[in-house]
Write an enzyme that holds these catalytic residues in place. Structure first.
Site, PDB file in Angstrom:
ATOM      1  N   LYS A  65       0.713  -1.224  -0.224  1.00 58.80           N
ATOM      2  CA  LYS A  65       0.000   0.129   0.032  1.00 58.80           C
ATOM      3  C   LYS A  65       0.854   1.250   0.023  1.00 58.80           C
ATOM      4  CE  LYS A  65      -3.889  -1.829   2.479  1.00 58.80           C
ATOM      5  NZ  LYS A  65      -5.052  -1.585   3.525  1.00 58.80           N
ATOM      6  N   ASP A 100     -10.277   2.423   2.507  1.00 56.92           N
ATOM      7  CA  ASP A 100     -10.171   2.088   3.819  1.00 56.92           C
ATOM      8  C   ASP A 100     -10.802   2.971   4.554  1.00 56.92           C
ATOM      9  OD1 ASP A 100      -9.080  -0.450   3.278  1.00 56.92           O
ATOM     10  OD2 ASP A 100      -6.887   0.369   3.807  1.00 56.92           O
TER      11      ASP A 100
END
Ligand code: ATR
Length: 271
Positions: A65, A100
């Site tokens: 990420k 997220d």
């Protein structure tokens, strides 16, 4: 045929393929969701290769990420969080997003919990906690970050405070004693509760005016959520956060409303 997918290492047990493919079936889309496990030193090449192959979108998971942030053009939120979990290849260069964060707010909203003006507590200061803390600091009045390693909580709080209107404080896990009783919202963003039936928050601190989200989703019903339910709190399990990060990614890639119920059913069938 549209091709979406996930890059991470490992991705073998990912729940994203059944969740996204349920959406394609529900909307009768000609699309596939594929997992890729590149070598850690080939992430940049993998993302560039995906663009060259005409892949429509990729989710990114651990440990890539942060790497993805440097390969694509991140939006402001992803840059603040310091992590990209969704890449949209419809533009050149590809754009990077962090869904997220939206997963947290959509999970609360789905349970009729409004974050606006609330006092929130985040337990943890790792990658997951960073997305949670940034999200909460944009909506809540106050955010307290409590972590086993105090220095990491302080460092995260300093980063979050720099770009958000909320008052952001930090402390060790012992600081939970002073802040949970007056909090409206609590999120566990540690891995505590995954391996063993333990909780990072003493049960006697929980109360009926609290909404508790546990980012842990294996098991779905953690000790923290059981304690929270027993105290009369609103509980939001980690599968909702996982679901809504996928829902928001789907909506970014396709421009369509995601079939939330179908995606949720497919996800929960795996858990
Ligand atoms: P992720 O990217 O999933 O957030 P991470 O960056 O490794 O994973 O962060 C894990 C978080 O869980 C950290 O906040 C960690 O606390 P430390 O910063 O002190 O390491 C927390 N954590 C993990 N095991 C823990 C335990 N047994 N007790 C308390 N906190 C724990």
């Amino acid at each position: 045929m549209h091709v979406f997918g996930l890059i991470g290492n490992p991705v073998g047990h990912s729940l994203s393929p059944p969740m996204h493919e349920a959406a394609y079936r529900e909307l009768d889309m000609d699309a596939k969701y594929v997992t890729f496990e590149p070598d850690p030193d080939a992430v940049e090449a993998a993302i560039e290769g995906a663009a060259a192959l005409g892949i429509d979108g990729l989710n990114v998971t651990i440990p890539f990420k942060q790497d993805a942030l440097g390969v694509v053009e991140p939006d402001e939120l992803a840059a603040r969080i310091g992590a990209v979990n969704t890449i949209d290849f419809s533009t050149s260069p590809p754009r990077g997003y962090n869904t997220d964060a939206a997963g947290v707010s959509r999970a609360f909203a789905h349970h009729d919990v409004s974050l606006s003006g609330t006092d929130a507590v985040v337990v943890g200061a790792g990658g997951a906690a960073r997305a949670v803390a940034v999200t909460l600091a944009d909506a809540c009045n106050r955010v307290h970050v409590a972590n086993r390693t105090v220095e990491k909580a302080e460092s995260l709080a300093a980063d979050v405070r720099a770009d958000a209107p909320a008052t952001v404080t930090a402390g060790g896990l012992d600081s939970l004693d002073g802040c949970v009783s007056t909090a409206d919202v609590l999120v566990n963003a540690t891995s505590v509760g995954m391996e063993e039936d333990v909780t990072p928050v003493p049960a006697d601190l929980l109360h009926g005016d609290l909404a508790v989200l546990d980012a842990v989703y294996t098991p779905v019903e953690t000790r923290l959520l059981r304690d929270a339910a027993a105290a009369g709190a609103t509980t939001v399990d980690g599968a909702w956060m996982l679901l809504f990060q996928g829902v928001v990614a789907f909506e970014r890639w396709t421009g369509r409303d995601a079939p939330v119920e179908a995606m949720n059913a497919a996800l929960r069938a795996q858990l």
